[in-house]
Design a protein around this motif. Structure first.
Motif, PDB file in Angstrom:
ATOM      1  N   SER A   2     -10.115 -44.711  22.331  1.00  0.00           N
ATOM      2  CA  SER A   2      -9.771 -43.545  23.135  1.00  0.00           C
ATOM      3  C   SER A   2      -8.489 -42.925  22.598  1.00  0.00           C
ATOM      4  O   SER A   2      -7.457 -43.576  22.538  1.00  0.00           O
ATOM      5  CB  SER A   2      -9.602 -43.939  24.599  1.00  0.00           C
ATOM      6  OG  SER A   2      -8.501 -44.797  24.749  1.00  0.00           O
ATOM      7  N   GLY A   3      -8.598 -41.657  22.213  1.00  0.00           N
ATOM      8  CA  GLY A   3      -7.433 -40.939  21.709  1.00  0.00           C
ATOM      9  C   GLY A   3      -6.773 -40.164  22.836  1.00  0.00           C
ATOM     10  O   GLY A   3      -7.445 -39.488  23.599  1.00  0.00           O
ATOM     11  N   ARG A   4      -5.493 -40.287  22.936  1.00  0.00           N
ATOM     12  CA  ARG A   4      -4.765 -39.573  23.988  1.00  0.00           C
ATOM     13  C   ARG A   4      -4.483 -38.160  23.514  1.00  0.00           C
ATOM     14  O   ARG A   4      -3.894 -37.963  22.453  1.00  0.00           O
ATOM     15  CB  ARG A   4      -3.474 -40.309  24.288  1.00  0.00           C
ATOM     16  CG  ARG A   4      -2.717 -39.712  25.413  1.00  0.00           C
ATOM     17  CD  ARG A   4      -1.507 -40.550  25.744  1.00  0.00           C
ATOM     18  NE  ARG A   4      -0.681 -39.736  26.623  1.00  0.00           N
ATOM     19  CZ  ARG A   4       0.616 -39.824  26.700  1.00  0.00           C
ATOM     20  NH1 ARG A   4       1.253 -40.695  25.972  1.00  0.00           N
ATOM     21  NH2 ARG A   4       1.283 -39.059  27.514  1.00  0.00           N
ATOM     22  N   GLN A   5      -4.891 -37.206  24.318  1.00  0.00           N
ATOM     23  CA  GLN A   5      -4.648 -35.815  23.958  1.00  0.00           C
ATOM     24  C   GLN A   5      -3.234 -35.417  24.349  1.00  0.00           C
ATOM     25  O   GLN A   5      -2.746 -35.789  25.420  1.00  0.00           O
ATOM     26  CB  GLN A   5      -5.640 -34.895  24.657  1.00  0.00           C
ATOM     27  CG  GLN A   5      -6.973 -34.835  23.982  1.00  0.00           C
ATOM     28  CD  GLN A   5      -7.794 -33.692  24.552  1.00  0.00           C
ATOM     29  OE1 GLN A   5      -7.682 -33.372  25.716  1.00  0.00           O
ATOM     30  NE2 GLN A   5      -8.605 -33.090  23.720  1.00  0.00           N
ATOM     31  N   VAL A   6      -2.613 -34.659  23.488  1.00  0.00           N
ATOM     32  CA  VAL A   6      -1.266 -34.169  23.748  1.00  0.00           C
ATOM     33  C   VAL A   6      -1.389 -32.830  24.476  1.00  0.00           C
ATOM     34  O   VAL A   6      -2.146 -31.956  24.073  1.00  0.00           O
ATOM     35  CB  VAL A   6      -0.476 -33.998  22.428  1.00  0.00           C
ATOM     36  CG1 VAL A   6       0.887 -33.419  22.704  1.00  0.00           C
ATOM     37  CG2 VAL A   6      -0.371 -35.324  21.708  1.00  0.00           C
ATOM     38  N   ALA A   7      -0.659 -32.701  25.565  1.00  0.00           N
ATOM     39  CA  ALA A   7      -0.681 -31.455  26.338  1.00  0.00           C
ATOM     40  C   ALA A   7      -0.102 -30.326  25.494  1.00  0.00           C
ATOM     41  O   ALA A   7       0.782 -30.547  24.656  1.00  0.00           O
ATOM     42  CB  ALA A   7       0.126 -31.626  27.615  1.00  0.00           C
ATOM     43  N   PRO A   8      -0.581 -29.113  25.695  1.00  0.00           N
ATOM     44  CA  PRO A   8      -0.073 -27.989  24.901  1.00  0.00           C
ATOM     45  C   PRO A   8       1.404 -27.700  25.203  1.00  0.00           C
ATOM     46  O   PRO A   8       1.878 -27.884  26.319  1.00  0.00           O
ATOM     47  CB  PRO A   8      -0.953 -26.818  25.331  1.00  0.00           C
ATOM     48  CG  PRO A   8      -1.483 -27.198  26.664  1.00  0.00           C
ATOM     49  CD  PRO A   8      -1.588 -28.695  26.668  1.00  0.00           C
ATOM     50  N   ARG A 180       5.762 -29.436  28.207  1.00  0.00           N
ATOM     51  CA  ARG A 180       4.327 -29.487  27.932  1.00  0.00           C
ATOM     52  C   ARG A 180       3.587 -29.431  29.252  1.00  0.00           C
ATOM     53  O   ARG A 180       4.026 -29.946  30.265  1.00  0.00           O
ATOM     54  CB  ARG A 180       3.968 -30.753  27.162  1.00  0.00           C
ATOM     55  CG  ARG A 180       4.611 -30.749  25.785  1.00  0.00           C
ATOM     56  CD  ARG A 180       4.008 -31.792  24.873  1.00  0.00           C
ATOM     57  NE  ARG A 180       4.544 -31.652  23.532  1.00  0.00           N
ATOM     58  CZ  ARG A 180       3.993 -30.920  22.593  1.00  0.00           C
ATOM     59  NH1 ARG A 180       2.897 -30.254  22.830  1.00  0.00           N
ATOM     60  NH2 ARG A 180       4.540 -30.846  21.389  1.00  0.00           N
TER      61      ARG A 180
END
Length: 181
Positions: A2-8, A180
């Motif tokens: 599971s890859g953690r998405q970085v908030a924009p 973010r």
């Protein structure tokens, strides 16, 4: 996996312990072409308003026009009822005794002007704003106590995070953080 998405990235926030460096940073940011700036602090800074692009709102015009319209409507209703619909001869006065109609018209006009000022102020300021991403900035709770914050939004045209951070750090903030969302 599971890859953690970085908030924009929403922008950069600089924290200052005084209003003077904030004003200098605002002047330099405006000179550099920033337009969507926002500043937060414990009290208003009249010098910052033109730098932030703040302009007068038409709340006074809205309140005055609604108040005059309400007073005229109240006067018209009293005229219609007292002169046209159900005229009464009270103490020998004429049916259109305008001084008698003025107090109620004035009171109704003031009431509606106050209500229009409140609603107009809320709508024009886009309030109530129950959440804004800046509330998540580290230490932002002190903006109502003794700190000054400047927000450079990523949505501004030509946003470059490196140049924005250099601009902010040039004025000695306590910290510069990424916001973010």
């Amino acid at each position: 996996m599971s890859g953690r998405q970085v908030a924009p990235l929403l922008g950069l926030v600089a924290e200052f312990d005084d209003d003077a460096p904030l004003l200098r940073t605002l002047r330099d940011a405006r000179a550099a072409g920033w337009r969507g700036l926002d500043a937060f602090g414990p009290h208003p800074l009249p010098e910052a308003a033109p730098l932030l692009g703040v302009r007068a709102t038409p709340v006074g015009i809205v309140a005055a026009s609604v108040g005059v319209a309400a007073a005229a409507a109240q006067y018209g209703v009293q005229y219609w009822l007292g002169v046209q619909d159900y005229p009464l001869n009270v103490g020998g006065r004429p049916p259109h005794a305008w001084p008698v109609f003025l107090p109620a018209a004035y009171i109704v006009g003031v009431l509606w002007a106050a209500a229009a000022a409140l609603v107009g102020m809320l709508l024009l300021n886009r309030l109530p704003r129950l959440h804004h991403p800046i509330f998540n900035a580290r230490g932002f709770g002190r903006a109502s106590e003794d700190r000054w914050f400047l927000f450079l939004p990523a949505a501004d045209a030509g946003f470059d995070p490196v140049a924005a951070e250099l601009l902010l750090r040039a004025h000695g903030p306590l910290r510069v953080t990424e916001l973010r969302g």
